[in-house]
Design an enzyme around this catalytic site. Structure first.
Site, PDB file in Angstrom:
ATOM      1  N   CYS A 147       0.951  -1.021   0.007  1.00  0.00           N
ATOM      2  CA  CYS A 147       0.079   0.011  -0.014  1.00  0.00           C
ATOM      3  C   CYS A 147       0.953   1.167   0.148  1.00  0.00           C
ATOM      4  CB  CYS A 147      -1.070   0.183   1.358  1.00  0.00           C
ATOM      5  SG  CYS A 147      -0.410   0.417   2.907  1.00  0.00           S
ATOM      6  N   GLY A 149       2.624   0.463   3.649  1.00  0.00           N
ATOM      7  CA  GLY A 149       2.835  -0.806   3.846  1.00  0.00           C
ATOM      8  C   GLY A 149       2.209  -0.981   5.341  1.00  0.00           C
TER       9      GLY A 149
END
Length: 148
Positions: free
Chosen positions: A65, A68
């Site tokens: 993402c 993370g």
């Protein structure tokens, strides 16, 4: 070895670099999305990857993402998932060796593609050491089971 990979929109570019890396090396993987930079909710991807790993459909997972962090929190809600955010190669080696991490999490806004692929290489190259670390991983499992 089979990997389960996934990301949200913030991690799409780095996940695509991971996917290309795996394809170049003829490594088996299943991609659980996202498939573009269109906005998606990272918990829905994290749970799919974590369930694939904990259910035995994949040996290890990779989630990305923006940082993370969010995707690792979501993945770690799945019993048996040990998702670790790594920002460098040493963390990647140690989380496999010491924590028997089964899901690598990275941030697309935190690490560039070159660094991310080095982190992935370090993660995949390491094995769990067992020994005193097995006791600690067992304690994590006891927490999950409500025994501690």
């Amino acid at each position: 070895m089979k990997l389960a990979i996934g990301c949200d929109h913030g991690g799409f570019q780095l996940k695509e670099a991971v996917r290309a890396y795996l394809e170049e090396r003829h490594m088996e993987y299943e991609d659980f999305g996202a498939y573009s930079t269109d906005s998606v909710d990272y918990p829905l991807v994290a749970v799919k990857v974590a369930r694939a790993v904990t259910g035995g459909q994949a040996d290890l997972g990779v989630l990305v993402c923006s940082t993370g962090i969010g995707i690792s929190i979501a993945a770690n809600k799945v019993k048996g998932a040990r998702a670790s955010v790594c920002t460098n190669e040493e963390c990647a080696r140690l989380t496999r060796k010491d924590n028997d991490s089964n899901i690598l999490c990275m941030g697309g806004k935190v690490v560039d593609e070159e660094t991310g692929l080095r982190i992935l290489e370090a993660y995949l190259a390491e094995d769990f050491a067992g020994g005193r670390h097995a006791r600690r991983v067992g304690q994590i499992q006891q927490i999950e089971n409500g025994e501690l």
